[in-house]
Design an enzyme around this catalytic site. Sequence first.
Site, mmCIF file in Angstrom:
data_model
loop_
_atom_site.group_PDB
_atom_site.id
_atom_site.type_symbol
_atom_site.label_atom_id
_atom_site.label_comp_id
_atom_site.label_asym_id
_atom_site.label_seq_id
_atom_site.Cartn_x
_atom_site.Cartn_y
_atom_site.Cartn_z
ATOM 1 N N GLN A 11 -2.497 -9.029 -5.848
ATOM 2 C CA GLN A 11 -1.524 -7.935 -5.943
ATOM 3 C C GLN A 11 -1.984 -6.675 -5.086
ATOM 4 O O GLN A 11 -1.916 -5.602 -5.401
ATOM 5 C CB GLN A 11 -1.381 -7.421 -7.418
ATOM 6 C CG GLN A 11 -0.431 -8.546 -8.250
ATOM 7 C CD GLN A 11 0.798 -8.653 -7.796
ATOM 8 O OE1 GLN A 11 1.184 -7.816 -6.843
ATOM 9 N NE2 GLN A 11 1.591 -9.404 -8.477
ATOM 10 N N SER A 12 -2.962 -7.090 -4.162
ATOM 11 C CA SER A 12 -3.198 -5.852 -3.203
ATOM 12 C C SER A 12 -2.460 -5.493 -2.110
ATOM 13 O O SER A 12 -1.726 -5.979 -1.484
ATOM 14 C CB SER A 12 -4.342 -6.499 -2.611
ATOM 15 O OG SER A 12 -4.804 -5.752 -1.227
ATOM 16 N N ASN A 13 -2.122 -4.002 -2.249
ATOM 17 C CA ASN A 13 -1.341 -3.378 -1.410
ATOM 18 C C ASN A 13 -1.979 -3.181 0.060
ATOM 19 O O ASN A 13 -1.552 -3.637 0.999
ATOM 20 C CB ASN A 13 -1.288 -1.714 -1.780
ATOM 21 C CG ASN A 13 -0.332 -1.867 -2.766
ATOM 22 O OD1 ASN A 13 0.569 -2.399 -3.079
ATOM 23 N ND2 ASN A 13 -0.822 -0.787 -3.772
#
Length: 321
Positions: free
Chosen positions: A73-75
């Site tokens: 879930q890394s931006n």
Amino acid sequence: MIKTFEKVKLLNRETSLEFLPNLSRELGPDIYVKRDDEGGRGGGGNKLRKYERIIADAISKDCDTLIIAGHYQSNAARALIGVARQLNLRPVVVCKEMVPEQNPSFNENGNSLLMKLMAADIVSINKEDDFQTEMGKVARRLEAEGRKPYIIPFGGSNTLGSMGYVDCANEIQNQFENINNDGPDYVVTALGSGGTMAGLVAGFSNTKTKVVGFSVLHKDDTVNKIVEGLAGEILPKGSSLDYEINTDFVGEGYGFPTDKGIESIKLLAELEGLFLCPVYTGKAMAGLIDFTRSNRIRKGDTVVFVHTGGMPLVHGYYNRF
Ligand SMILES: *Cc1c(COP(=O)(O)O)cnc(C)c1O
């Protein structure tokens, strides 16, 4: 003088500065939002300003592949893939689980889904593996295939990355000329790997503006050292810095939503039609709300809340709402 470096243009224009009438009425101070969540490829967000100089550095070294460490879930990884696609560089994400699954679709929804849509090259590693070691291995493998890889610093938070937020501070100061002559009293941001805060602190040095960072990651002094270190690399010694770092809103840890963070996301959506996220901006907004309720920031003050992006995380954590 602040040093400048080459940039690749990843944002086509200034991000807007918008007054938030309903939140201001609710909390007291005059609150504005700096829309760093808008614009740019890969879904945008604060990482784009950081990548402008980092990727210019990669290109100047003739690199054709960008390697980043991230989680599902890394931006930072999602935005990097987007700009790599735009620039026709090859993105590789060395990925591991950093946040325990929050629901059955956690590793398939939100940023993970967007990374998949951009057909990112994802190298999954074990939770216990060290990012630097594994990125080094991937880099050597790519070199053996004739590629020229470039390793993006963690969170984009090195000196080059932080300077993107000196740009942002300058933009805010210019935009504030239409509001008052001497800038906002406070600039508020979420604080993860520190580059955003450090750039803002450097950019607002020698002004009346105080930068307040609400940590979402470190709960100890690490975060002070990072910000002080990066701001110090950008600025000449003896510059006057005015900032405050608060670690009271991290909750259980990075990526774990807090009740106050969730409440603040709902409040901003209901009052202003703005979407924050449970990992970063929701916790920072919870901090700002608390500072107004406890009169540390009060009526008559002007505040700029930096919206650093992260909207896909609302989908990742859908079951919390
Ligand atoms: C990465 C990120 C931050 C934190 O920025 P740092 O420069 O790492 O401190 C804040 N908000 C969002 C939405 C992010 O993706």
